[in-house]
Write a protein that holds these residues in place. Structure first.
Motif, PDB file in Angstrom:
ATOM      1  N   UNK A  12      72.010  44.244 -15.162  1.00 26.41           N
ATOM      2  CA  UNK A  12      71.312  45.503 -14.836  1.00 26.41           C
ATOM      3  C   UNK A  12      71.536  46.577 -15.909  1.00 26.41           C
ATOM      4  N   UNK A  13      71.037  46.286 -17.123  1.00 24.14           N
ATOM      5  CA  UNK A  13      71.211  47.229 -18.233  1.00 24.14           C
ATOM      6  C   UNK A  13      70.284  48.425 -18.104  1.00 24.14           C
ATOM      7  N   UNK A  14      69.242  48.285 -17.269  1.00 24.89           N
ATOM      8  CA  UNK A  14      68.381  49.430 -17.002  1.00 24.89           C
ATOM      9  C   UNK A  14      67.706  49.268 -15.645  1.00 24.89           C
ATOM     10  N   UNK A  15      67.384  50.404 -15.055  1.00 21.26           N
ATOM     11  CA  UNK A  15      66.546  50.447 -13.857  1.00 21.26           C
ATOM     12  C   UNK A  15      65.177  50.921 -14.314  1.00 21.26           C
ATOM     13  N   UNK A  16      64.153  50.169 -13.956  1.00 16.94           N
ATOM     14  CA  UNK A  16      62.792  50.512 -14.357  1.00 16.94           C
ATOM     15  C   UNK A  16      62.003  50.975 -13.135  1.00 16.94           C
ATOM     16  N   UNK A  17      61.503  52.187 -13.193  1.00 17.66           N
ATOM     17  CA  UNK A  17      60.604  52.692 -12.154  1.00 17.66           C
ATOM     18  C   UNK A  17      59.214  52.821 -12.767  1.00 17.66           C
ATOM     19  N   UNK A  18      58.233  52.269 -12.079  1.00 17.57           N
ATOM     20  CA  UNK A  18      56.872  52.296 -12.611  1.00 17.57           C
ATOM     21  C   UNK A  18      55.902  52.679 -11.508  1.00 17.57           C
ATOM     22  N   UNK A  19      54.896  53.454 -11.855  1.00 13.38           N
ATOM     23  CA  UNK A  19      53.837  53.841 -10.924  1.00 13.38           C
ATOM     24  C   UNK A  19      52.485  53.664 -11.594  1.00 13.38           C
ATOM     25  N   UNK A  20      51.548  53.074 -10.868  1.00 13.98           N
ATOM     26  CA  UNK A  20      50.171  52.927 -11.335  1.00 13.98           C
ATOM     27  C   UNK A  20      49.250  53.548 -10.291  1.00 13.98           C
ATOM     28  N   UNK A  21      48.329  54.363 -10.745  1.00 14.64           N
ATOM     29  CA  UNK A  21      47.388  55.011  -9.834  1.00 14.64           C
ATOM     30  C   UNK A  21      46.239  54.061  -9.451  1.00 14.64           C
ATOM     31  N   UNK A  22      45.628  54.352  -8.313  1.00 13.98           N
ATOM     32  CA  UNK A  22      44.397  53.662  -7.891  1.00 13.98           C
ATOM     33  C   UNK A  22      44.553  52.142  -7.805  1.00 13.98           C
ATOM     34  N   UNK A  23      45.592  51.707  -7.085  1.00 12.56           N
ATOM     35  CA  UNK A  23      45.810  50.257  -6.950  1.00 12.56           C
ATOM     36  C   UNK A  23      45.164  49.687  -5.700  1.00 12.56           C
ATOM     37  N   UNK A  24      44.417  50.512  -4.963  1.00 11.97           N
ATOM     38  CA  UNK A  24      43.863  50.088  -3.685  1.00 11.97           C
ATOM     39  C   UNK A  24      42.943  48.876  -3.812  1.00 11.97           C
ATOM     40  N   UNK A  25      42.325  48.694  -4.969  1.00  7.95           N
ATOM     41  CA  UNK A  25      41.422  47.555  -5.159  1.00  7.95           C
ATOM     42  C   UNK A  25      42.019  46.486  -6.065  1.00  7.95           C
ATOM     43  N   UNK A  26      43.318  46.613  -6.358  1.00  4.49           N
ATOM     44  CA  UNK A  26      43.963  45.679  -7.291  1.00  4.49           C
ATOM     45  C   UNK A  26      45.174  44.976  -6.684  1.00  4.49           C
ATOM     46  N   UNK A  27      45.265  44.953  -5.370  1.00  2.00           N
ATOM     47  CA  UNK A  27      46.389  44.251  -4.752  1.00  2.00           C
ATOM     48  C   UNK A  27      47.569  45.132  -4.429  1.00  2.00           C
ATOM     49  N   UNK A  28      47.398  46.435  -4.489  1.00  2.00           N
ATOM     50  CA  UNK A  28      48.467  47.353  -4.104  1.00  2.00           C
ATOM     51  C   UNK A  28      49.644  47.318  -5.049  1.00  2.00           C
ATOM     52  N   UNK A  29      50.837  47.488  -4.491  1.00  2.00           N
ATOM     53  CA  UNK A  29      52.032  47.610  -5.331  1.00  2.00           C
ATOM     54  C   UNK A  29      52.394  46.305  -6.032  1.00  2.00           C
ATOM     55  N   UNK A  30      51.885  45.162  -5.512  1.00  2.00           N
ATOM     56  CA  UNK A  30      52.119  43.907  -6.222  1.00  2.00           C
ATOM     57  C   UNK A  30      51.517  43.925  -7.615  1.00  2.00           C
ATOM     58  N   UNK A  31      50.476  44.701  -7.788  1.00  2.00           N
ATOM     59  CA  UNK A  31      49.836  44.867  -9.090  1.00  2.00           C
ATOM     60  C   UNK A  31      50.804  45.515 -10.078  1.00  2.00           C
ATOM     61  N   UNK A  32      51.588  46.480  -9.597  1.00  2.00           N
ATOM     62  CA  UNK A  32      52.579  47.152 -10.438  1.00  2.00           C
ATOM     63  C   UNK A  32      53.708  46.194 -10.797  1.00  2.00           C
ATOM     64  N   UNK A  33      54.093  45.346  -9.834  1.00  2.00           N
ATOM     65  CA  UNK A  33      55.135  44.355 -10.097  1.00  2.00           C
ATOM     66  C   UNK A  33      54.729  43.430 -11.241  1.00  2.00           C
ATOM     67  N   UNK A  34      53.423  43.136 -11.356  1.00  2.00           N
ATOM     68  CA  UNK A  34      52.940  42.318 -12.476  1.00  2.00           C
ATOM     69  C   UNK A  34      53.225  42.999 -13.805  1.00  2.00           C
ATOM     70  N   UNK A  35      52.948  44.303 -13.868  1.00  2.00           N
ATOM     71  CA  UNK A  35      53.178  45.037 -15.105  1.00  2.00           C
ATOM     72  C   UNK A  35      54.665  45.070 -15.457  1.00  2.00           C
ATOM     73  N   UNK A  36      55.503  45.317 -14.449  1.00  2.00           N
ATOM     74  CA  UNK A  36      56.942  45.356 -14.693  1.00  2.00           C
ATOM     75  C   UNK A  36      57.446  43.996 -15.165  1.00  2.00           C
ATOM     76  N   UNK A  37      56.892  42.938 -14.573  1.00  2.00           N
ATOM     77  CA  UNK A  37      57.301  41.590 -14.975  1.00  2.00           C
ATOM     78  C   UNK A  37      57.033  41.339 -16.448  1.00  2.00           C
ATOM     79  N   UNK A  38      55.920  41.891 -16.956  1.00  2.00           N
ATOM     80  CA  UNK A  38      55.609  41.740 -18.379  1.00  2.00           C
ATOM     81  C   UNK A  38      56.693  42.348 -19.261  1.00  2.00           C
ATOM     82  N   UNK A  39      57.284  43.436 -18.799  1.00  2.00           N
ATOM     83  CA  UNK A  39      58.366  44.076 -19.558  1.00  2.00           C
ATOM     84  C   UNK A  39      59.573  43.153 -19.635  1.00  2.00           C
ATOM     85  N   UNK A  40      59.971  42.602 -18.489  1.00  2.00           N
ATOM     86  CA  UNK A  40      61.145  41.720 -18.455  1.00  2.00           C
ATOM     87  C   UNK A  40      60.906  40.446 -19.257  1.00  2.00           C
ATOM     88  N   UNK A  41      59.694  39.935 -19.206  1.00  2.00           N
ATOM     89  CA  UNK A  41      59.370  38.734 -19.991  1.00  2.00           C
ATOM     90  C   UNK A  41      59.463  39.017 -21.484  1.00  2.00           C
TER      91      UNK A  41
END
Length: 673
Positions: free
Chosen positions: A639-668
């Motif tokens: 746990x070298x860092x805590x990442x908080x991310x917010x994406x607007x207008x996710x209602x048509x993109x799968x909700x907060x799971x859509x943000x988890x995709x973006x965060x996953x790209x960072x870790x990858x």
């Protein structure tokens, strides 16, 4: 007869009085002369005190006007002339000159000047008046100055300090570009000023002001505006105007461009308003100044101080300049940030220009590793003077690239639920293994709530519902009931322990997180809403990352820092969470990713823990509105860092799971390194 006697008596008295009047001594004269000098009464000095030979050699204009002009051009202040007084018993002989050592001091734009001279007084007759008169030449203005010499003022520009990330990567540095300008002697077509002003995004008035500066000569280069080195089209157009040229010059560069633009900000032209605001700080109209972000906030440390010199130039060709006084330039300070620029870039890139924000903090130190706002802009455009059309396009873009989202506050939605759980665990009202039986998709405590009901997205959540499953299924009803058990006052107290309702101790101006508009919870319905990050609750993205720290530090929350030389591990809040309760939440947040609805972050070899959240922003009393998605996460093993991310207008993109995709790209991306 009496009348004649009166007249005769008056003449005798007058003769006697004139005979009794004492003659002025050199001591009297030097005192009067020095007093006039200290008061810059040059005209009186010339007419009443100079020898005949001096006035023959130097006319009044040369004596008076030159001193006045130099006083203005050199910024002379605090002129002080002192002299060594003669002994009282000194006998003055009219056939011998009287000499007084003097000391001349003054402050100038280039620093203090101090030198010594001698005032020589001769006894002379001027228009039937006998008195002592002094010799003078231009070396009494400045040392070694002659009537044929010219005064030259030169400015040595200070280099602006650089901004680096924690690893030495440059965020804002001094690169090169061009300074476009005019050679007055070759600029013969006055009608071209309008064309030049349009090309350089300036005004004819500014061009005239530049050309009318006191130091300008026909063959001098007069700078007008900077031009990017890669803007060859503009450079070519400039060269079609006779008398226009350009010189290579230092220019600010932002190597991480859009990914760090809202953080670094940019420097830009000095405006009339800024010049007035900073009128006592030594700025010139041609200077660049920090206009946004860290460039503005750290302006005083970054700008440095220009050097300036006053020199004497002899009349002969190729004469070597004689230094009178010189103040060397002091370069601006190089400043290193806690930011990891490569992590910043990875977060920004992962967001794919979607409107949103992200922040990363080191949970063990409080250091801010990333502050991202998306979409963004190129800071170089603003540094060089953005055109009105281009600015209009950016400002009217519906995605708002100029809006700094990491400085704002948003309803955090379910990303707040681990904090609600922490408050309940610490109070003892929440038993993590104890399940609550919850049925149906909506719930209310009783009929006193009227039409208000708490809704949940996953009524299929297994009963009885314990803390782990409540987090996995992000059950609003579970957390509403836990908040009711905590109670309004204790819940507010618990949130204040996490820094809600107070200014965030951070060097950037960011919106504080709030419990509600007035800091209170007025009703049980509002308490329920607040428990899952809705109602009137707002959270800043940096604060949102920071409030997860106690889960990893067993109860300590550090002040977020941004400068690498700041002391780390500055405790902001402590005693928030026991080790036992922190361990419970760590285990449950890992389950959220493994078994919950953040499957995009369930990556082999990267054990991510975290919590998603969706905040609904209703556009009407009944209709469904915009939804902002959140994901707060960290690597469980590292746990070298805590990442908080917010994406607007996710209602048509799968909700907060859509943000988890973006965060996953960072870790990858980090894992590939």
């Amino acid at each position: 007869m009496k009348k004649l006697l009166c007249i005769g008596s008056f003449l005798i008295v007058s003769i006697l009085l004139s005979g009794c009047t004492e003659k002025e001594t050199p001591a009297d004269r030097v005192e009067a002369y020095v007093n006039n000098w200290n008061e810059s009464k040059f005209s009186k000095m010339y007419t009443d005190f100079l020898t005949s030979d001096t006035t023959k050699m130097y006319d009044a204009d040369e004596f008076v006007d030159r001193q006045k002009k130099l006083a203005k051009d050199l910024g002379i202040k605090n002129l002080k002339v002192t002299y060594k007084k003669a002994k009282e018993e000194t006998e003055w002989k009219e056939e011998e000159p009287a000499v007084f050592p003097i000391k001349i001091t003054m402050d100038t734009i280039a620093g203090p000047i101090e030198f010594e001279k001698e005032l020589t007084w001769n006894y002379e007759t001027h228009e039937d008046t006998d008195n002592w008169y002094t010799e003078w030449d231009p070396s009494f203005i400045l040392p070694k100055l002659t009537e044929k010499d010219k005064i030259q003022i030169s400015t040595m520009s200070a280099k602006r300090g650089k901004l680096f990330d924690r690893n030495g990567n440059p965020l804002a540095v001094n690169g090169t570009g061009y300074e476009a300008g005019i050679v007055p002697g070759k600029f013969t077509d006055e009608t071209k000023k309008s064309e030049l002003a349009a090309l350089l995004n300036t005004t004819v008035e500014f061009i005239d002001k530049q050309l009318n500066q006191s130091w300008v000569q026909p063959d001098y280069f007069v700078p007008i505006a900077p031009v990017a080195k890669n803007n060859q089209a503009l450079l070519d157009k400039l060269l079609t105007i006779p008398g226009i040229t350009y010189q290579e010059t230092e220019m600010r560069e932002y190597p991480y461009g859009e990914s760090a633009a809202h953080l670094t900000g940019y420097i830009g032209k000095m405006t009339a308003e800024l010049l007035e605001k900073h009128k006592d700080e030594g700025y010139k109209e041609t200077d660049l100044i920090g206009r946004q972000g860290l460039e503005r906030i750290l302006e005083e440390r970054l700008r440095g101080k220009d050097g300036i010199g006053i020199y004497i130039k002899g009349p002969e060709t190729g004469a070597v300049l004689q230094k009178v006084v010189e103040t060397e330039a002091v370069n601006g300070e190089n400043i290193t940030l806690t930011i990891d620029a490569e992590l910043q870039k990875k977060i920004f890139t992962s967001m794919k220009s979607e409107p949103g924000t992200g922040a990363a903090v080191d949970p063990q130190t409080g250091e801010t590793l990333a502050l991202v706002s998306s979409p963004s802009f190129d800071p170089a455009e603003f540094m060089l003077g953005i055109s009105g059309d281009r600015y209009k396009k950016l400002s009217e873009d519906p995605l708002k690239p100029l809006f700094n989202r990491f400085a704002a506050a948003y309803a955090p939605g379910s990303s707040l639920k681990p904090i609600t759980a922490a408050i309940g665990l610490e109070k003892g009202t929440l038993k993590p293994a104890q399940g609550l039986s919850i049925t149906g998709q909506t719930w209310q405590k009783d009929s006193s709530w009227g039409a208000y009901r708490v809704s949940r997205l996953h009524p299929e959540a297994p009963n009885p519902l314990n803390l782990k499953n409540a987090l996995i299924y992000s059950d609003n009803i579970y957390f509403a009931q836990q908040a009711l058990a905590i109670g309004k006052e204790d819940f507010v107290t618990g949130l204040t322990k996490f820094g809600f309702g107070e200014e965030i101790p951070f060097m950037l101006n960011i919106s504080p997180s709030q419990i509600s508009n007035d800091g209170k919870i007025a009703s049980e319905g509002q308490l329920a809403d607040t428990s899952f990050g809705q109602g009137q609750m707002l959270a800043n993205i940096l604060h949102l990352a920071t409030i997860y720290e106690p889960i990893l530090t067993n109860g300590i929350m550090y002040k977020p820092t941004l400068l690498l030389d700041d002391k780390t591990q500055q405790v902001w809040k402590e005693g928030i969470l026991s080790q036992e309760n922190a361990d419970e939440l760590k285990k449950d947040l890992r389950s959220v990713v493994v078994d919950g609805f953040a499957q995009a972050a369930n990556i082999p070899d990267i054990p991510i823990s975290g919590k998603t959240g969706t905040a609904e922003l209703k556009t009407s009393a009944e209709g469904r509105g915009q939804e902002n998605g959140f994901f707060v996460s960290y690597n469980s093993n590292n746990p070298s860092f805590i990442l908080a991310m917010m994406i607007e207008n996710v209602e048509d993109n799968g909700g907060s799971g859509y943000v988890a995709e973006f965060a996953a790209e960072v870790y990858k991306a980090i894992h590939k390194q």
